[in-house]
Design a protein around this motif. Structure first.
Motif, short mmCIF file in Angstrom:
data_model
loop_
_atom_site.label_atom_id
_atom_site.label_comp_id
_atom_site.label_asym_id
_atom_site.label_seq_id
_atom_site.Cartn_x
_atom_site.Cartn_y
_atom_site.Cartn_z
N UNK A 47 0.88 -1.18 0.00
CA UNK A 47 0.00 0.00 0.00
C UNK A 47 0.91 1.22 0.00
N UNK A 48 0.61 2.19 -0.88
CA UNK A 48 1.55 3.32 -0.98
C UNK A 48 1.20 4.49 -0.06
N UNK A 49 -0.01 4.51 0.50
CA UNK A 49 -0.37 5.63 1.37
C UNK A 49 -0.09 5.27 2.82
N UNK A 50 0.77 6.05 3.47
CA UNK A 50 1.21 5.74 4.83
C UNK A 50 0.08 5.55 5.83
N UNK A 51 -0.85 6.49 5.85
CA UNK A 51 -1.92 6.39 6.86
C UNK A 51 -2.75 5.14 6.66
N UNK A 87 -1.75 2.34 5.06
CA UNK A 87 -0.89 1.18 5.33
C UNK A 87 -0.85 0.87 6.83
N UNK A 88 -0.72 1.93 7.62
CA UNK A 88 -0.59 1.73 9.07
C UNK A 88 -1.93 1.31 9.67
N UNK A 131 4.02 -3.49 6.15
CA UNK A 131 3.63 -3.13 4.79
C UNK A 131 4.80 -2.50 4.01
N UNK A 132 4.70 -2.61 2.68
CA UNK A 132 5.69 -1.99 1.81
C UNK A 132 4.99 -1.16 0.74
N UNK A 133 5.77 -0.26 0.13
CA UNK A 133 5.20 0.67 -0.85
C UNK A 133 5.40 0.23 -2.29
N UNK A 139 2.11 7.51 -8.72
CA UNK A 139 3.04 7.83 -9.81
C UNK A 139 2.91 6.85 -10.97
#
Lengths: 120, 173
Positions: free
Chosen positions: A15-19, A21-22, A38-40, A65
């Motif tokens: 998941x690329x969005x931090x909030x 993902x956490x 998690x990884x981006x 992106x």
């Protein structure tokens, strides 16, 4: 089924969005899962599945992106690891050859994750 | 609280729009984020801001803006910005491709162990670390809240100029 069914399930999360993902990580851990990531990015995710046993994977479709997670989905298929997609756009937003897979709609909450994990 | 976070994001969007979403630099993000807390004077005695130019992607800039807004909001409610003599030192440096960023509250009231407000801050700073590919440490030291952000293996070849307060010409890409 009870919570105990998820104990020791090792779930990869990309998941690329931090909030988000956490949030997913914390919720899966509340459910008793062990989170891998998690990884981006797809490259990091493939490194993780090379190095860790993984029982299931949750894949954000769009990784920002212009990137997406289909290359990882193909690799998970080759390894026989079940997966579900995370998307805010519904099943129609998924590439045609993966449209038969489980989809967890965003916003993601505990009950949606729980339901998807039971089905995987 | 949510409205204020959205306003902080909106302000970050404004810089990125100004730079045509090519990204921006750390100093601009910091100054923009603290401006509402500095009574419209970015260089007020409330804040010391010091560090070299570090380019940030749009996503990093948004995430950092939200994180700094969270820290500043808490500082204004409970920390160094809640009393007249308190101040915040914000500084960062680059060495061996690693950026070390520090938010340090000084001369504020004694810090008490946070409860609910600490949860939101920890969440947002974890998200910030994730989005920036770094590590964070949020320390509720009795002498003042300290927040460390470490960004590893950054391509900093072009980041050697001291921050001057004016935006760099935008990159195409």
């Amino acid at each position: 089924m009870t919570l105990a069914n998820f104990q020791d399930r090792r779930v990869l999360v990309i998941e690329d969005e931090g909030l988000i993902a956490i949030h997913i990580q914390d919720t899966l851990e509340e459910l008793g899962c062990t989170v891998v990531g998690p990884v981006r990015g797809v490259g990091e995710a493939i490194d993780l599945i090379d190095q860790n046993a993984v029982d299931a994977a949750l894949l954000d479709v769009n990784l920002g992106e212009g990137r997406n997670s289909y290359a990882l989905a193909e690799e998970l298929d080759r390894r026989g690891i079940p997966l579900a997609f995370l998307t805010g756009y519904g099943a129609n937003g998924i590439r045609a050859d993966f449209r038969d897979r489980a989809v967890i709609s965003k916003p993601i909450d505990r009950s949606r994750l729980e339901r998807a994990l039971r089905a995987l | 609280m949510l409205d204020a976070r959205l306003a902080a994001l909106s302000r970050a969007h404004d810089i990125l729009t100004r730079e045509h979403w090519a990204g921006t630099d750390l100093g601009t993000v910091v100054r923009n984020a603290i401006e509402p807390f500095a009574a419209g004077e970015p260089d007020s005695r409330r804040f010391r801001v010091e560090g070299p130019v570090v380019r940030l992607s749009p996503k990093e800039a948004l995430s950092l803006s939200l994180g700094l807004h969270e820290l500043a909001t808490n500082a204004a409610k409970y920390g160094a910005l809640s009393i007249p003599k308190g101040d915040v030192s914000i500084r960062w440096s680059i060495g061996n491709g690693t950026v070390r960023f520090v938010w340090e509250e000084r001369n504020g009231p004694p810090v008490v162990s946070p409860r609910r407000q600490g949860f939101g801050s920890r969440l947002i700073t974890r998200a910030l670390a994730y989005d920036m590919g770094g590590t964070v440490d949020l320390d509720y030291d009795p002498g003042g809240v300290r927040f460390h952000l470490t960004l590893h293996e950054r391509d900093t070849d072009n980041d050697t100029r001291q921050f001057s307060g004016s935006p760099r010409p935008r990159d195409r890409g």
